[in-house]
Design an enzyme around this catalytic site. Structure first.
Site, PDB file in Angstrom:
ATOM      1  N   HIS A   3     -18.238  -2.028   5.605  1.00 22.10           N
ATOM      2  CA  HIS A   3     -19.767  -1.890   5.910  1.00 22.10           C
ATOM      3  C   HIS A   3     -20.071  -1.987   7.294  1.00 22.10           C
ATOM      4  O   HIS A   3     -19.491  -2.992   7.717  1.00 22.10           O
ATOM      5  CB  HIS A   3     -20.375  -2.612   4.852  1.00 22.10           C
ATOM      6  CG  HIS A   3     -20.129  -2.398   3.247  1.00 22.10           C
ATOM      7  ND1 HIS A   3     -21.057  -1.255   3.053  1.00 22.10           N
ATOM      8  CD2 HIS A   3     -19.600  -2.634   2.481  1.00 22.10           C
ATOM      9  CE1 HIS A   3     -20.728  -0.994   1.622  1.00 22.10           C
ATOM     10  NE2 HIS A   3     -19.956  -1.765   1.376  1.00 22.10           N
ATOM     11  N   ALA A  22       1.760  -6.915  -5.051  1.00 22.46           N
ATOM     12  CA  ALA A  22       0.560  -6.973  -6.088  1.00 22.46           C
ATOM     13  C   ALA A  22      -0.651  -7.472  -5.628  1.00 22.46           C
ATOM     14  O   ALA A  22      -0.648  -8.532  -4.767  1.00 22.46           O
ATOM     15  CB  ALA A  22       0.960  -7.473  -7.376  1.00 22.46           C
ATOM     16  N   ALA A  40       2.338 -10.541  -2.085  1.00 17.67           N
ATOM     17  CA  ALA A  40       1.334 -10.402  -3.231  1.00 17.67           C
ATOM     18  C   ALA A  40      -0.099 -11.097  -2.638  1.00 17.67           C
ATOM     19  O   ALA A  40       0.062 -12.237  -2.276  1.00 17.67           O
ATOM     20  CB  ALA A  40       1.777 -10.835  -4.502  1.00 17.67           C
ATOM     21  N   ARG A  76      -0.430 -13.135   7.802  1.00 18.31           N
ATOM     22  CA  ARG A  76       0.125 -13.448   9.126  1.00 18.31           C
ATOM     23  C   ARG A  76       1.669 -12.980   9.039  1.00 18.31           C
ATOM     24  O   ARG A  76       2.321 -13.360   7.973  1.00 18.31           O
ATOM     25  CB  ARG A  76      -0.085 -14.817   9.332  1.00 18.31           C
ATOM     26  CG  ARG A  76      -1.365 -15.355   9.430  1.00 18.31           C
ATOM     27  CD  ARG A  76      -1.560 -16.670  10.048  1.00 18.31           C
ATOM     28  NE  ARG A  76      -2.919 -17.343  10.034  1.00 18.31           N
ATOM     29  CZ  ARG A  76      -3.888 -16.860  10.718  1.00 18.31           C
ATOM     30  NH1 ARG A  76      -3.975 -15.789  11.514  1.00 18.31           N
ATOM     31  NH2 ARG A  76      -5.222 -17.437  10.546  1.00 18.31           N
TER      32      ARG A  76
END
Length: 188
Positions: free
Chosen positions: A122, A148, A166, A186
């Site tokens: 946005h 995931a 994940a 990171r």
């Protein structure tokens, strides 16, 4: 092995084969329907589109899928004039990929379940009610693993042979042959 056990095994194998043929026929029908609905949609014959997928291509947008297993309930969206190119090996259930400008997923990439990849955020310089976006291309290299519930945001490049953990939120580019995880992700 008894004759009864051998017969059961043979029948089970035949049923699995028939089930797989049915899945492939349904995938083929889904691809045909998408080609008819969206001139910008293109999938090769080795691509599998699973049930419950929400695939949309806006006018002027292109969505190209090659040799990919798009599993259940995947959302793929190419906005007006956007380019979404997927050569990934696998897109896990519940994955969302949205291109407002350009998203590229390289050959052999594997995407686990509920991963989100978006090339736009946005625009916070205007009131939120105006719903403007700032887009920057997302490029995911070859043979990348996205764990995931990972999220990849606008302007990110993930180099070849990298792994994203994940739940990671990738806000900056990741070099090739790297491992990254965390919020924000990171390189480790």
């Amino acid at each position: 092995m008894t004759p009864t056990a051998a017969l059961r095994r043979t029948v089970a194998k035949l049923l699995r084969g028939a089930w797989r043929l049915g899945e492939l026929a349904c995938s083929s029908a889904r691809k045909t329907r998408l080609r008819l609905m969206y001139p910008g949609f293109d999938a090769d014959r080795t691509t599998f589109i699973g049930p419950g997928c929400d695939i949309r291509v806006s006018p002027g947008g292109t969505l190209r899928v090659r040799s990919c297993a798009v599993t259940r309930n995947v959302t793929l969206t190419a906005g007006p004039g956007a380019r979404l190119s997927i050569e990934a090996h696998y897109l896990g259930p519940g994955t969302v990929v949205v291109a407002r400008e350009e998203v590229l997923l390289g050959r052999g990439t594997k995407v686990a379940e509920n991963v989100v990849i978006r090339d736009a955020n946005h625009d916070h310089t205007v009131p939120l009610a105006e719903m403007r976006f700032v887009a920057a291309p997302v490029v995911i290299g070859e043979d990348v693993w996205l764990g995931a519930r990972a999220t990849v945001l606008a302007g990110v490049t993930i180099g070849d042979h990298s792994s994203i953990g994940a739940g990671a939120v990738v806000t900056r580019s990741v070099p090739a042959d790297s491992r990254a995880w965390g919020v924000p992700a990171r390189v480790q």
